[in-house]
Each structure stands twice: as C-alpha cells, then as structure tokens.
Write an enzyme that holds these catalytic residues in place. Structure first.
Site, PDB file in Angstrom:
ATOM      1  CD  GLN A 113      -3.374   0.261   0.401  1.00 18.04           C
ATOM      2  OE1 GLN A 113      -3.665  -0.848   0.673  1.00 18.04           O
ATOM      3  NE2 GLN A 113      -4.055   1.013  -0.490  1.00 18.04           N
ATOM      4  CE  LYS A 128      -5.395  -4.102   2.782  1.00 26.46           C
ATOM      5  NZ  LYS A 128      -5.623  -3.424   1.422  1.00 26.46           N
ATOM      6  CG  ASP A 168      -8.573  -5.690   1.352  1.00 24.99           C
ATOM      7  OD1 ASP A 168      -7.764  -5.089   0.417  1.00 24.99           O
ATOM      8  OD2 ASP A 168      -8.408  -6.837   1.347  1.00 24.99           O
TER       9      ASP A 168
END
Ligand code: NDP
Ligand code: 2IT
Length: 447
Positions: A113, A128, A168
């Site tokens: 990311q 995350k 996600d």
C-alpha cells in the site's frame, strides 16, 4: 558493496527480523528486486537507510476482538492495524476480514500500500488492517456486533489526520457503515474523513464503490493502447466475484471487451455470451450467495466446482480475488492459450514464478500496485471531498479517476523506459513509487 548485493543482504535481514511472515517476505523481495537502478542514481537513499526504514512499519497494533453470536456464544478474534509509513500523508489502506488473516498478510498488504499510494500521486501514506473474522454465513446483526467491538479498540488509533481505513476483502459498504456508526458514537464526532468507502448518506463519494474495478480496466486499456491495441473484441477472464471483480466486468464490457468467466473460492462460472453483471450483483451483493447460484438463472452458463478459472482461454486475464492465485503453471497455461495482457485487480495475485512467466512471454503485465490503485485513489478523492464538505457528480468523479489512472500508467511506462527496461511495468511501478516515497522520507530527517 554492489547495490544489488546490499539489497540482497537487506532482504535476508528482513526475513530474519520477521520470521514466519511469508507473504510479507514475498512483497519485500518483489520491490527490493527492482529498485537497484534507482539506488545507483540516488546513493543518498542508501546512506540514510531509507530502505531499512521502509521495511519497518512505524507502528503495529494487535488487539483482541470479543463478540457474541446470535446464539449467545462468545467468540474471540484478533484485530490488526499496521501503520506502515506516513511520509506522504496519513496512513491509508483497507481492512480485511477473512479467516486466514494474520500479521504477515496485513504487513504484506501494508507494505504494498505504501508504494501503491505513492504511485497515485495523492497525499496518502500507507497502512492496512483487519481481523481473522470470517463473515461468511454470519447474520447482519453478528457482523454489526463484530464491527462495533473491532472499532471499540481501533477508534483510538485512527483519525482523518492520522490513519484512514477503508474496505478490502470481507469489508464493504455494510461493514464501513457499522464501523463509522460506532466511531461516531464513541468519539461524539461526525468525522467523515476518518473512513472511506462510506455510503452516500455519510459523506461517501461517487465512484468509490466502482473505482478499483473501473481503474483496473482503465489501466489495462492504457497498456493495450500503448501497444496500438484495445479491448475491442477481446475475451477476458476475471477471478473473484466480489467488489473488484464486479466493477472490473462492468467496465470491461463498456470498453468493448467480453468477460466470459469469473469465480469464487468454490469454483467458476463460464458464460460465453458475457457475464451478466446485474445478475452477478444480485447473487453476490443482494443475496450474498455463492456464485453457483448464477447458473440457476442463466441456464446456458456452466458452473465448475473446485476447478481453476485460469483454464478458460482468454486474451486478457484480470485476477481480482486474492494473493498467489496464479501459480507458474497457471501463468504458463494462460500464455499458451493466447493471453497477451494481465491486469491485477487483486493484491499480489501472481506468484513470483508466474510473474517471470508473464514477463518472459512479452505479455503486458500490470502489477497490482499500479493496476488496482484506482480504489485508493478514489478514497483520496473522498477524503478531499470530506475535507471541503463537497460532493462531486458521478461523471466528474469518474473523469478524475480516469485521469489518475492515465497518469499512473504514463509514469510506470516512462520510468521503465528511462531505466532501460521498456515495457516492464513491474520495474516501472516499483522505481517510480520508491523514488517518490524515498524522497519524502529523506526530507523529513531521521524520524
Ligand atoms: P470481496 O470480499 O468483495 O470479494 C473477494 C472475492 O475474492 C470473493 O469472490 C472471494 O470468494 C474471493 N476470494 C477471497 N479470498 C479468497 C481466497 N483465499 N481464495 C479464493 N478466492 C478468494 O473483496 P474485494 O473484491 O474488495 O477484493 C479482492 C482483491 O482486490 C483483494 O486482493 C483485495 O486486496 C484487492 N483490492 C481491493 C480493493 C478495494 O477497494 N476493495 C482495492 C485494491 C485491491 P469467496 O466468497 O469464496 O471467499
Ligand atoms: O488494497 C487497496 O488498495 C484497498 N483495499 C483500498 C484501500 C483504500 O484505502 O481505499
């Protein structure tokens, strides 16, 4: 020491310091395997140990998530938030709820990311999070209780200037709604910018839901265009049947391609007439059913349980389910069947062996951090709208997304050319992203 030798010894160090985190090791190897030419050009990054800093998260939070199911049974899950790097902006990245989630998975996703977010050119750092909670088969009320318990710990670590989670795998609009509700209740703050992927009622942005899939389709279109080609008449296979897959299929159809197959973890559907997106959305988003239910309605489509969707011949493959879903052998099957382009909607869906097969075949291979950055880019647009208490139309939002993806493609393409690796989007993406984030880390001093 030669630059690549130094990078190899750094990889060894990361492996030793983070035992048992195989996916994190894989993600680090992939990036550190590409950036030697950038370090040759920028020795100041090596002197200041920028790579060592990029491989060590700024903060890692692990917490207990207790909740009660509809029968009154108590469950204890493990929650994570890895705040990886904030040189470019607040930590930004999704939350994954899936039974296989562990620290190594969250660290691989957080590391990816950081570079993905740098590529977008937006002011966002990387992070995350998630939990080893399996939402499948759970009622709305159970999911709500889980989200409330998860946020009861997470709220103290996040904020619009600190860390901004989104969805996600296993975390979509329903979960973001429950998470935002609990955050608002605990803090007594209507802080829309603390989460992205919100519904339009709570400061959500047009096109965020569609953005990852739409962006992946735009990225592949750009790769094809760079070769004088287009989606026109192309046969496409998409894996997964979730948020990314659904909107990839929708946009590929609008761009002139035909998606003939998609999948879930139980099997895949082939529909030679082209996957019916409305039906797929009904099955997955409304009924929350398995993909096999698709063929109960579309009788001329086929469902194959337990088989790999990569056996279906295609011109373009768009893996949009999970990490390491394309092995070396499956990549070889795709290439043998005529696949000329791969756009990764998922994060790290291709194994290192598979990546080598694609690169050697000369296929246009768009790695996840470039091809799926449309989702987080649209999240950054949502943050921008929240900060200015504004909301843009669907058309304006999609136009901005298109511009961002075109710019990301151009940057990956030009960087690969500049470093003598024309056509290699892995090198282009890693070097362009690394150069941007490394410059930002260096300029902050030793923090
Ligand atoms: P969803 O939860 O909406 O859908 C996930 C899909 O992938 C489902 O069809 C699921 O099948 C399948 N899947 C998940 N895990 C596995 C597994 N271990 N094996 C086989 N199939 C699996 O998730 P998203 O569509 O949001 O995410 C898909 C991928 O895209 C992930 O890699 C994610 O990190 C990535 N991504 C997502 C973004 C977003 O904005 N949502 C942004 C950028 C990347 P089943 O129901 O059978 O589990
Ligand atoms: O992998 C990803 O880029 C996402 N799941 C989206 C992250 C975000 O903050 O929108």
């Amino acid at each position: 020491m030669r630059v690549q030798e130094r990078l190899d010894s750094l990889i060894d160090e990361v492996l030793q310091r983070n035992p048992g985190e195989a996916e994190f090791h894989q993600a680090v190897r992939e990036v550190l395997g590409s950036i030697a030419p950038a370090l040759d050009k920028h020795p100041e990054f090596a002197d200041a140990k920028i790579i060592e800093r990029l491989c060590e998260p700024e903060r890692q939070i692990i917490f207990r998530v207790p909740w009660e199911d509809d029968q009154g049974e108590v469950h204890i899950n493990r929650g994570f938030r890895v705040e990886f790097n904030s040189a470019l902006g607040p930590y930004k990245g999704g939350l994954r709820f899936h039974r296989d989630v562990g620290l190594g998975t969250i660290k691989f996703l957080g590391f990816e990311q950081v570079f993905k977010n740098a590529l977008t050119g937006m002011p966002i750092g990387g992070g995350k999070g998630g939990a080893d909670f399996d939402p499948r088969g759970r009622s709305d009320r159970e999911v709500m209780r889980f989200c409330q318990s998860f946020m009861t710990e997470l709220y103290r670590h996040i904020g619009e200037y600190t860390d901004v989670p989104a969805g996600d795998v296993g975390v979509g609009g329903r979960e973001i709604g429950f998470l935002f509700g609990q955050y608002k209740r605990i803090t007594n703050r209507y802080e829309s910018g603390v989460l992205t992927g919100k519904s339009l009622h709570h400061g959500g942005a047009q096109v965020r839901t569609e953005a990852t899939g739409y962006g992946a389709a735009f990225f592949v279109e750009e790769m094809l265009r760079a070769r004088g080609d287009s989606f026109d008449g192309k046969q496409v296979v998409v894996s997964g049947a979730g948020n990314v897959a659904i909107y990839t299929i929708e946009k590929v159809h609008q761009l002139g391609g035909r998606v003939v197959a998609c999948s879930d973890s139980s099997g895949f559907v082939v529909d030679e007439k082209g996957i019916d997106v409305e039906l797929l959305r009904q099955v997955k988003e409304v009924d929350r059913a398995r993909i096999s239910a698709y063929v109960d309605v579309r009788r001329d489509a086929d469902y194959r349980a337990g088989a790999s969707v990569w056996e279906v011949p295609c011109d373009v493959a768009m893996p949009s389910a999970t990490q390491n879903e394309i092995s070396g052998a499956q990549a070889a099957t795709l290439v043998r069947n005529g696949c000329i382009a791969v756009g990764e909607g998922a994060n790290m869906p291709t194994t290192p062996e598979g990546v080598d097969v694609f690169l050697e075949s000369g296929a246009a291979y768009g790695p996840g951090k470039a091809a799926n950055c449309g989702g987080v880019a649209a999240s950054a647009l949502e943050m921008q709208q929240n900060a200015s208490r504004d909301s843009w139309s669907f058309e304006q939002s999609e136009r901005r997304l298109r511009e961002i993806i075109t710019a990301v493609h151009a940057s990956c393409h030009a960087t690969a050319e500049e470093y003598g690796m024309g056509g290699n989007y892995v090198a282009g993406a890693n070097i362009a992203a690394f150069t941007r984030v490394a410059g930002a880390v260096l300029a902050l001093g030793l923090v």
